[in-house]
Write a protein that holds these residues in place. Structure first.
Motif, PDB file in Angstrom:
ATOM      1  N   ILE A  62      43.846  45.493 -16.564  1.00 42.22           N
ATOM      2  CA  ILE A  62      42.719  45.689 -15.661  1.00 42.22           C
ATOM      3  C   ILE A  62      41.463  45.532 -16.506  1.00 42.22           C
ATOM      4  O   ILE A  62      41.382  46.089 -17.602  1.00 42.22           O
ATOM      5  CB  ILE A  62      42.747  47.103 -15.042  1.00 42.22           C
ATOM      6  N   VAL A  63      40.503  44.770 -16.026  1.00 44.65           N
ATOM      7  CA  VAL A  63      39.210  44.677 -16.696  1.00 44.65           C
ATOM      8  C   VAL A  63      38.201  45.321 -15.751  1.00 44.65           C
ATOM      9  O   VAL A  63      37.960  44.834 -14.653  1.00 44.65           O
ATOM     10  CB  VAL A  63      38.830  43.225 -17.022  1.00 44.65           C
ATOM     11  N   ARG A  64      37.664  46.445 -16.209  1.00 47.05           N
ATOM     12  CA  ARG A  64      36.727  47.231 -15.392  1.00 47.05           C
ATOM     13  C   ARG A  64      35.378  47.218 -16.106  1.00 47.05           C
ATOM     14  O   ARG A  64      35.286  47.618 -17.269  1.00 47.05           O
ATOM     15  CB  ARG A  64      37.267  48.656 -15.271  1.00 47.05           C
ATOM     16  N   SER A  65      34.351  46.710 -15.418  1.00 40.49           N
ATOM     17  CA  SER A  65      33.048  46.613 -16.075  1.00 40.49           C
ATOM     18  C   SER A  65      31.931  47.128 -15.186  1.00 40.49           C
ATOM     19  O   SER A  65      32.037  47.124 -13.960  1.00 40.49           O
ATOM     20  CB  SER A  65      32.771  45.165 -16.481  1.00 40.49           C
ATOM     21  N   SER A  66      30.854  47.566 -15.846  1.00 43.84           N
ATOM     22  CA  SER A  66      29.651  48.019 -15.153  1.00 43.84           C
ATOM     23  C   SER A  66      28.440  47.493 -15.911  1.00 43.84           C
ATOM     24  O   SER A  66      28.155  47.957 -17.031  1.00 43.84           O
ATOM     25  CB  SER A  66      29.600  49.549 -15.086  1.00 43.84           C
ATOM     26  N   ALA A  67      27.738  46.546 -15.317  1.00 45.15           N
ATOM     27  CA  ALA A  67      26.530  46.015 -15.944  1.00 45.15           C
ATOM     28  C   ALA A  67      25.468  47.109 -16.056  1.00 45.15           C
ATOM     29  O   ALA A  67      24.719  47.153 -17.033  1.00 45.15           O
ATOM     30  CB  ALA A  67      26.001  44.822 -15.144  1.00 45.15           C
ATOM     31  N   ASP A  68      25.394  48.002 -15.075  1.00 44.68           N
ATOM     32  CA  ASP A  68      24.405  49.084 -15.105  1.00 44.68           C
ATOM     33  C   ASP A  68      24.593  49.988 -16.323  1.00 44.68           C
ATOM     34  O   ASP A  68      23.633  50.497 -16.882  1.00 44.68           O
ATOM     35  CB  ASP A  68      24.477  49.934 -13.841  1.00 44.68           C
ATOM     36  N   HIS A  69      25.836  50.193 -16.725  1.00 46.38           N
ATOM     37  CA  HIS A  69      26.130  51.092 -17.844  1.00 46.38           C
ATOM     38  C   HIS A  69      26.489  50.344 -19.129  1.00 46.38           C
ATOM     39  O   HIS A  69      26.651  50.958 -20.178  1.00 46.38           O
ATOM     40  CB  HIS A  69      27.270  52.039 -17.467  1.00 46.38           C
ATOM     41  N   GLY A  70      26.660  49.030 -19.038  1.00 53.52           N
ATOM     42  CA  GLY A  70      27.005  48.235 -20.207  1.00 53.52           C
ATOM     43  C   GLY A  70      28.437  48.430 -20.671  1.00 53.52           C
ATOM     44  O   GLY A  70      28.772  48.149 -21.811  1.00 53.52           O
ATOM     45  N   THR A  71      29.305  48.909 -19.783  1.00 54.47           N
ATOM     46  CA  THR A  71      30.674  49.218 -20.172  1.00 54.47           C
ATOM     47  C   THR A  71      31.650  48.138 -19.715  1.00 54.47           C
ATOM     48  O   THR A  71      31.496  47.561 -18.640  1.00 54.47           O
ATOM     49  CB  THR A  71      31.138  50.568 -19.602  1.00 54.47           C
TER      50      THR A  71
END
Length: 131
Positions: A62-71
């Protein structure tokens, strides 16, 4: 006190590129073979998961990302609490990319050291691709 805690290691690298550029690379699962070829020689989408191919065969992630948090988390699809937890942070005019990975408590020290060397090489490759 829990006795089954995972061994956690974090590595980071300064990158002379904007956080948006670094995030765009590391958050794109299709880019994994370009910077982590030992982990993902090839990758393909499979529903909501991704399948990486490497010397050990295939693995679902699973690739889980958040641009808002940079994660950007790259997780074991069978056990999403385990995997690599990464973050792109601002560092002056550039970025800092942090990469945290976990190992079983009984992992041989030599195996952990070898994997950390691979991660450090991957971080240098990310820097080269972004600068």
């Amino acid at each position: 006190m829990p006795t089954n805690l995972l061994i956690t290691h974090t590595r980071s690298i300064a990158i002379a590129a904007p956080t948006e550029k670094v995030f765009a690379l590391v958050s794109d699962p299709n880019a994994l073979p370009s910077w982590a070829p030992g982990f993902a020689r090839a990758i393909r989408r499979d529903g909501e998961h991704w399948v990486v191919e490497n010397d050990q065969g295939e693995a679902r992630i699973i690739v889980r990302s958040s641009a808002d948090h940079g994660t950007v988390d790259i997780l074991n699809a069978g056990n999403p609490s385990q995997g690599a937890f990464t973050r792109v942070l601002p560092n002056g005019d550039g970025s800092e990319y942090q990469f945290t990975t976990q190992f079983p408590p009984d992992a041989p020290e030599e195996a952990v050291s070898a994997q950390l060397l691979v991660i450090e090489e991957e971080l240098r490759t990310i820097r080269e691709l972004c600068e």
